[in-house]
Design a protein around this motif. Structure first.
Motif, short mmCIF file in Angstrom:
data_model
loop_
_atom_site.label_atom_id
_atom_site.label_comp_id
_atom_site.label_asym_id
_atom_site.label_seq_id
_atom_site.Cartn_x
_atom_site.Cartn_y
_atom_site.Cartn_z
N GLN A 88 0.83 -1.22 0.00
CA GLN A 88 0.00 0.00 0.00
C GLN A 88 0.86 1.27 0.00
O GLN A 88 0.78 2.06 -0.95
N PRO A 89 1.74 1.44 1.02
CA PRO A 89 2.56 2.65 0.99
C PRO A 89 3.48 2.71 -0.25
O PRO A 89 3.73 3.76 -0.79
N LEU A 90 3.89 1.46 -0.65
CA LEU A 90 4.75 1.44 -1.84
C LEU A 90 4.01 2.03 -3.05
O LEU A 90 4.56 2.82 -3.82
N GLY A 91 2.72 1.61 -3.15
CA GLY A 91 1.87 2.12 -4.24
C GLY A 91 1.77 3.63 -4.16
O GLY A 91 1.91 4.35 -5.16
N VAL A 92 1.52 4.10 -2.91
CA VAL A 92 1.37 5.54 -2.70
C VAL A 92 2.67 6.25 -3.08
O VAL A 92 2.66 7.27 -3.78
N ILE A 93 3.80 5.63 -2.65
CA ILE A 93 5.11 6.23 -2.94
C ILE A 93 5.33 6.31 -4.46
O ILE A 93 5.71 7.35 -5.02
N ARG A 94 5.00 5.12 -5.07
CA ARG A 94 5.21 5.08 -6.53
C ARG A 94 4.40 6.19 -7.20
O ARG A 94 4.89 6.95 -8.05
N LEU A 95 3.14 6.30 -6.82
CA LEU A 95 2.22 7.27 -7.41
C LEU A 95 2.74 8.69 -7.16
O LEU A 95 2.81 9.53 -8.09
N ALA A 96 3.14 8.94 -5.90
CA ALA A 96 3.62 10.27 -5.53
C ALA A 96 4.87 10.63 -6.32
O ALA A 96 5.03 11.74 -6.85
N ALA A 97 5.77 9.59 -6.46
CA ALA A 97 7.03 9.82 -7.16
C ALA A 97 6.78 10.14 -8.64
O ALA A 97 7.34 11.09 -9.20
N SER A 98 5.84 9.31 -9.24
CA SER A 98 5.59 9.55 -10.67
C SER A 98 4.89 10.89 -10.86
O SER A 98 5.17 11.63 -11.82
N ASN A 99 3.99 11.25 -9.92
CA ASN A 99 3.33 12.57 -9.97
C ASN A 99 4.36 13.69 -9.88
O ASN A 99 4.32 14.67 -10.63
N ALA A 100 5.33 13.49 -8.96
CA ALA A 100 6.37 14.51 -8.76
C ALA A 100 7.19 14.66 -10.03
O ALA A 100 7.50 15.77 -10.48
N LEU A 101 7.49 13.47 -10.60
CA LEU A 101 8.28 13.46 -11.82
C LEU A 101 7.56 14.23 -12.94
O LEU A 101 8.14 15.10 -13.64
N THR A 102 6.25 13.88 -13.08
CA THR A 102 5.43 14.55 -14.10
C THR A 102 5.44 16.06 -13.83
O THR A 102 5.63 16.88 -14.74
N GLY A 103 5.19 16.45 -12.60
CA GLY A 103 5.16 17.86 -12.19
C GLY A 103 6.47 18.55 -12.57
O GLY A 103 6.47 19.67 -13.06
N LEU A 104 7.59 17.82 -12.28
CA LEU A 104 8.91 18.36 -12.56
C LEU A 104 9.08 18.61 -14.06
O LEU A 104 9.59 19.64 -14.50
N LYS A 105 8.57 17.56 -14.81
CA LYS A 105 8.71 17.66 -16.27
C LYS A 105 7.90 18.84 -16.81
O LYS A 105 8.36 19.61 -17.66
N VAL A 106 6.68 18.99 -16.32
CA VAL A 106 5.82 20.07 -16.87
C VAL A 106 6.12 21.40 -16.19
O VAL A 106 5.49 22.41 -16.49
N GLY A 107 7.01 21.41 -15.28
CA GLY A 107 7.46 22.65 -14.64
C GLY A 107 6.47 23.20 -13.63
O GLY A 107 6.29 24.42 -13.52
N LEU A 108 5.86 22.27 -12.86
CA LEU A 108 4.95 22.72 -11.78
C LEU A 108 5.79 23.37 -10.68
O LEU A 108 6.98 23.07 -10.53
N PRO A 109 5.17 24.21 -9.87
CA PRO A 109 5.93 24.91 -8.85
C PRO A 109 6.52 23.93 -7.83
O PRO A 109 5.98 22.84 -7.63
N PRO A 110 7.62 24.34 -7.14
CA PRO A 110 8.29 23.45 -6.19
C PRO A 110 7.34 22.98 -5.09
O PRO A 110 7.54 21.91 -4.52
N ASP A 111 6.30 23.76 -4.75
CA ASP A 111 5.33 23.35 -3.72
C ASP A 111 4.73 21.99 -4.03
O ASP A 111 4.56 21.14 -3.15
N HIS A 112 4.43 21.85 -5.34
CA HIS A 112 3.83 20.58 -5.75
C HIS A 112 4.79 19.44 -5.48
O HIS A 112 4.44 18.42 -4.87
N LEU A 113 6.04 19.65 -5.81
CA LEU A 113 7.07 18.63 -5.61
C LEU A 113 7.26 18.34 -4.11
O LEU A 113 7.30 17.18 -3.69
#
Ligand code: ADP
Length: 707
Positions: free
Chosen positions: A474-499
């Motif tokens: 469960q936490p692994l899933g959450v981590i994976r999701l959060a990490a990929s979301n962060a990655l996506t955010g980083l790629k699209v240039g979302l603000p550091p708050d999101h990261l």
């Protein structure tokens, strides 16, 4: 131990010996054999006494009747003579003529003289010469008084008191009859003086013993002649009961003490129907008793002899019985011992079993030692001071689990220590302290149990692993999701708050995971560390040191209460602390939950209580109780709270492993963890065996037998 046995126990045995039924029987027998002959002798003696008395009375009666007849026969001719004189008496005859007439009469030898008086009592003439005696006044004589001055003349013979004859100078009893003139008027008295010595001599001869009494008494109560130790006459016995009853009834059994000589007598008194006289014959009581003296002596000596003989017989019989009993008891005892020994020896042949006979001198093997390791270890243990202390004053068989070790081999041994009771305790009081010990090597079983336990541990580990996979996934899933979301955010240039938000999430999940893994570590840890004796309060204090500050911040009051002089428990203290911390944290969570529902003012309270608990038939244990006022566990989940991963707490807060791990730890300590709902909240109870008790698991004890 022997000295101890000789104390109150020996005294008790002594008392018991006193009221022993055999002793009682013997005492009874002795009393009986002593009493029976004596009672019989007394009865015989009394019967004989009565018979002697009756015999004395009968004898007196015969003698009295005979004497009375003899008296009557002696008096009869004299009376006839007086009657003759009275009928032929001529009142006008001169004294000389009267004298001549009297002299012509052939008087019976016992008659001393015959005297005639005129109606005034003046002597007219006597059969003896009356020279110088003419006109002698005899009116004073008692027999005269019976006639003088009387109108009607006394018709019968008067028998007077003994008097000393004026002429005869001898004592005589005056027998008198009245004389009448031609007109039938009283003209004088004819008196025959009967020699008193005649009677007295006769009576004296009749007497068979010194104090025997023969008495001739007038109806007036005056003794005419009395022969006892001394001879006498003239006494007045009219007051005597025997006299009065004889006058009234004609005859009576005489039984009184004489007022004249103070002698107690029994006899017989009989009154004459012809003459105013009665005869008393009586034997002295002393003489009567004297007669039964020999008989009495014979009776008593027989009784004593009989008693002694019976006593000796009873004594011999008692001894014989006792000996018989003892022989029998010895026989029974020997048989029982033999049987016991056979049974013990048979048991000792069972592999892994040692049977020991423990006396004060030490322990000895029963049968041949089948087990080369067990026997020496057990023998060393039985010789140890610790064992002696444990079994002091042992009355009932006791079951003990011991971990025995001599440095090279270690054994888990189950022992039954049974005090031996003497078969015949009364016969050999003070014996005792002997024991028989059955020792069974349980090492094998313990190892198997341990294997099973390990297997069950593995099984639950599998269970845990499955749960763990799920929990970590469960936490692994959450981590994976959060990490990929962060990655996506980083790629699209979302603000550091999101990261930062995503990374925060990841950190939270890793914290949760490490908590789960922490618990797992405890669960999986090998219990290699040795159990150490410690006071149960130490773990409680340790736990509070860790979490106490947090609780104060949470405004939860923690009270601890512990009994003084608690026994030690064998534990791994860090593990026990872990369990207590877990319980305290659960309590805090429940309180906080309740506080959230009721409001901030809710005062949270946790009470930790440590106490000793006695158990019937088992060693003492220690109780550590954690009670809170958090509202308790809902009935529908209470059954499941010890299951791994069961939690009612929100995700991320509870792992559901705390109680499951705690349960395992306490079980490893040979104790138990249980829960119940109190009035305010849940009450968790940890129970651990006190140190004196045998440790439950192999390797759990650090006890080494001292040789
Ligand atoms: P966790 O605390 O992680 O949930 P535990 O095994 O320690 O796991 O507890 C299991 C469950 O038992 C808890 O979720 C809770 O429902 C219940 N529980 C434990 N202690 C208490 C308590 N003192 N009061 C109420 N419920 C409790």
């Amino acid at each position: 131990m022997a000295a101890r046995m000789k104390g109150p126990e020996a005294l008790g045995d002594g008392l018991r010996g006193l009221v022993n039924p055999v002793t009682l029987m013997l005492v009874g027998l002795v009393v009986l054999v002593g009493v029976i002959p004596f009672v019989a002798a007394l009865a015989l003696y009394q019967m004989h006494d009565r018979a002697e008395r009756d015999e004395a009375v009968a004898d007196a009666r015969r003698t009295a009747t005979l004497l009375l007849r003899s008296f009557e026969q002696s008096i009869a001719p004299v009376d006839l003579l007086l009657l003759n004189i009275a009928s032929t008496y001529d009142a006008s005859a001169s004294p000389v003529q009267v004298h001549t007439m009297l002299r012509s009469i052939n008087l019976p030898p016992a008659v001393l003289q015959v005297t005639i008086t005129d109606k005034a009592g003046m002597l007219i003439a006597s059969s003896l010469p009356t020279d110088g005696m003419e006109q002698k006044d005899l009116s004073g004589r008692e027999y005269m008084r019976a006639y003088l001055g009387r109108e009607a003349v006394h018709a019968g013979l008067s028998i007077g008191k003994p008097v000393l004859g004026l002429l005869s100078k001898k004592w005589g009893i005056p027998l008198a009859r009245p004389l009448v003139d031609a007109e039938g008027r009283f003209a004088g008295v004819a008196v025959a003086s009967y020699a008193i010595s005649d009677f007295i001599d006769f009576y004296k001869q009749l007497r068979t013993e010194d104090d025997m009494l023969i008495a001739l008494v007038g109806r007036d109560g005056i003794v005419r002649a009395r022969a006892a130790r001394a001879t006498s006459f003239g006494e007045d016995v009219s007051a005597s009961r025997a006299f009065r009853q004889t006058i009234a009834n004609g005859a009576v059994v005489y039984d009184e003490v004489s007022v004249f000589d103070g002698v107690a007598r029994v006899g017989y008194a009989v009154a004459s129907t012809k003459y105013p006289i009665l005869v008393t014959v009586a034997h002295s009581l002393a003489a009567v008793e004297q007669r039964s003296k020999e008989f009495r002596a014979a009776i008593w000596s027989t009784a004593i002899g009989l008693s002694v003989a019976l006593f000796i017989v009873a004594l011999l019989a008692g001894r014989y019985l006792k000996l018989q009993k003892k022989l029998k008891a010895n026989e029974v005892q020997a048989l029982a011992r033999q049987r016991e020994a056979n049974v013990l020896e048979a048991i000792s042949r069972v592999p892994g079993v040692a049977v020991m006979h423990v006396t004060e001198a030490g322990a000895s093997e029963v049968g041949t030692a089948a087990d080369p390791t067990l026997s020496p270890l057990v023998r060393r243990y039985l010789a140890s001071g610790r064992f002696r202390n444990l079994v002091r004053g042992l009355k009932e068989p006791q079951l003990r689990d011991e971990h025995l070790s001599d440095g090279t081999s270690e054994l888990e041994v189950e022992m039954v220590v049974a005090p031996l009771q003497d078969i015949d305790r009364a016969a050999s009081p003070g014996q005792g302290g002997d024991m028989v010990v059955f020792a069974v090597d349980r090492t094998q079983r313990r190892m198997e149990e341990n294997k099973l336990y390990q297997m069950s541990k593995l099984a639950s580990l599998g269970e845990v692993a499955t749960g763990l996979a799920h929990e970590i996934n469960q936490p692994l899933g959450v981590i994976r999701l959060a990490a990929s979301n962060a990655l996506t955010g980083l790629k699209v240039g979302l603000p550091p708050d999101h990261l930062a938000g995503k990374l925060d999430r990841i950190i939270q999940q890793t914290v949760r995971m490490s908590r789960i893994i922490d618990h797992m570590r405890i669960f999986g840890r090998k219990s290699e560390e040795q159990l150490q004796p410690s006071q149960p309060t130490q773990a409680v204090e340790g736990a509070l040191q860790v979490v106490g500050a947090h609780f104060r911040l949470d405004e939860i009051e923690v009270n601890t209460m512990s009994e003084p002089h608690l026994p030690d428990v064998l534990c791994r203290q860090d593990q026990l602390e872990q369990v207590i911390i877990n319980l305290l944290q659960n309590a805090r969570d429940a309180i906080n939950e309740r506080r959230a529902a009721l409001g901030e003012h809710f005062a949270g309270r946790i009470a930790v209580r440590v106490a000793g608990e006695a158990r019937i038939g088992a060693p003492e244990q220690v109780l550590i109780e954690v009670a809170d006022n958090g509202g308790g566990i809902p009935e529908e989940v209470v059954e499941r709270i010890f299951q791994p991963f069961f939690t009612t707490k929100p995700p991320g807060k509870g792992t559901g492993l705390g109680l499951s791990v705690s349960f395992g730890i306490i079980r490893d300590h040979g104790g138990s963890l249980s829960v119940r709902n109190g009035s305010e909240g849940a009450i968790f109870s940890i129970r651990l065996p006190a140190r004196l008790a045998a440790p439950a698991l192999i390797g759990a004890s650090a006890e080494i037998v001292q040789g």
